[in-house]
Design an enzyme around this catalytic site. Structure first.
Site, PDB file in Angstrom:
ATOM      1  N   LYS A 162       2.676  -1.844  -5.549  1.00 25.05           N
ATOM      2  CA  LYS A 162       3.043  -2.777  -3.775  1.00 25.05           C
ATOM      3  C   LYS A 162       1.900  -3.181  -3.456  1.00 25.05           C
ATOM      4  O   LYS A 162       0.836  -2.381  -2.773  1.00 25.05           O
ATOM      5  CB  LYS A 162       3.930  -2.272  -3.286  1.00 25.05           C
ATOM      6  N   ASP A 192       3.859  -6.380  -6.953  1.00 24.70           N
ATOM      7  CA  ASP A 192       5.084  -6.873  -5.709  1.00 24.70           C
ATOM      8  C   ASP A 192       4.420  -7.104  -4.365  1.00 24.70           C
ATOM      9  O   ASP A 192       4.189  -6.234  -3.823  1.00 24.70           O
ATOM     10  CB  ASP A 192       5.555  -5.544  -6.501  1.00 24.70           C
ATOM     11  N   LYS A 270      18.221  -6.213 -10.483  1.00 23.57           N
ATOM     12  CA  LYS A 270      19.059  -4.348  -9.716  1.00 23.57           C
ATOM     13  C   LYS A 270      19.969  -4.620  -9.259  1.00 23.57           C
ATOM     14  O   LYS A 270      20.511  -6.153  -8.796  1.00 23.57           O
ATOM     15  CB  LYS A 270      18.156  -4.730  -8.583  1.00 23.57           C
TER      16      LYS A 270
END
Length: 358
Positions: A162, A192, A270
């Site tokens: 991240k 990300d 997702k």
């Protein structure tokens, strides 16, 4: 078939403050949905409704009210569910993707005997693992380096970091330190950004990231900026994966339009955010028609939702590591047969499922 629906609110507690560029998360409120038949009340199918704050279109104050409404419609038999059939349109779930996913998976579990075995494949039989990326959460440099060391020791060959929460220079230093230890032919690195870059700065940042042999970057700019995202996908030195961009894109025509306009190298699915397994399967089919690669990712569900996504993923030909290593995030997760071994997720059949909270 007369079905009964019950639901249980539950709050999952993170083991640490899970930070993204949108802020820190300490807990995650979910609803466990259970379905049973009057004739066999002991056979219970379970699904998980787990929308994420700031991300899910159905993270709303009236979510529980909607769950009650759906329960009333099903329990009164005003709306009937059929095993193996799509959920009825009368439930009006198009704007409630997390609830759709929960009902869809609970019905699939019930159809298969209520044993949390939704699909019969090599993964659910415990014969093969699913390759996954090791997720590195944002934090100070020491916290991130500590996570990286653990993941590398655990046998991961793909890490996902991240980014967008620290000073960008610091983040590049962390990437540099990884590459000094582990070259690209031994370790794949994904990053990300969760939409943290502005369109004006994104390309320069992508050029700097490219020096570290980055496999892909998820959502460099915020969703909804289709023209700018299409330009980035066309010219970025780091391949781009759409993630949040898919949220709220409903119906086959809208999905095709998005993919044809932006032309991403990758999409990330997702099910909690994009409307369940059937919707994810439609995204996969449309992407593959366009030679767009994909992988599945948990939206921080507990092991109930993670299990459903993992078994669904194993129904497909997997060519890339998946984002399914989130089962160790919570102090109070539901005990499950899901285990991580050498950078792969396995379903250990000899392990039992824990009880749902009452």
């Amino acid at each position: 078939m007369s079905l009964k629906l019950h639901y249980i609110p539950f709050t999952l507690q993170f083991k640490f403050d899970a930070r993204t560029s949108r802020g820190a998360i300490k807990e995650h409120k979910v609803y466990y949905i259970s379905l049973s038949e009057d004739a066999q009340p002991e056979v219970i199918g379970v699904g998980e409704c787990a929308p994420l704050a700031g991300l899910s279109i159905d993270y709303r104050p009236d979510l529980e009210e909607k769950i009650k409404e759906v329960a009333d419609l099903i329990n009164s038999q005003k709306v009937k569910l059929e095993k193996g059939a799509p959920l009825p349109e009368e439930l009006k779930l198009q704007q409630w993707p997390a609830l759709y996913f929960a009902l869809e998976t609970a019905l699939l579990d019930l159809k298969n005997g209520g044993k949390r075995l939704l699909y019969k494949n090599s993964f659910s039989r415990g014969e093969a693992g699913v390759p996954i990326n090791g997720l590195i959460w944002m934090g100070d440099a020491d916290f991130m380096q500590e996570q990286i060391a653990k993941k590398l020791k655990g046998g991961y060959t793909c890490l996902k970091l991240k980014i967008g929460g620290l000073d960008f220079g610091q983040e590049l230093e962390i990437l540099q330190s990884i590459r000094e230890r582990t070259p690209a032919d031994c370790l794949t690195i994904r990053v990300d950004a969760n939409g943290a870059f502005s369109p004006q700065e994104a390309f320069k940042k992508l050029e700097r990231l490219a020096k570290y042999d980055i496999h892909s970057i998820e959502q460099p700019i915020k969703q909804g900026q289709h023209k700018q995202m299409a330009e980035l996908c066309a010219y970025s030195p780091v391949p781009i994966a759409l993630d949040e961009e898919l949220i709220g894109v409903l119906g086959k025509d809208s999905k095709e339009e998005l993919l044809d306009k932006i032309k991403p190298p990758y999409i990330i699915l997702k099910p909690t955010l994009v409307g369940g397994l059937a919707s994810s399967a439609e995204w996969i089919a449309l992407a593959e028609e366009r030679s767009i690669d994909w992988w599945m990712t948990s939206a921080l569900e507990s092991n109930i939702g993670l299990n459903a996504i993992s078994q669904f993923t194993a129904q497909h030909d997997i060519t890339l590591p998946q984002g399914l290593g989130t089962g160790q995030l919570y102090h109070n997760n539901i005990a499950s047969p899901l285990q991580i071994r050498n950078g792969e997720l396995w379903y250990e059949q000899e392990q039992s499922w824990g009880e749902l909270p009452s």
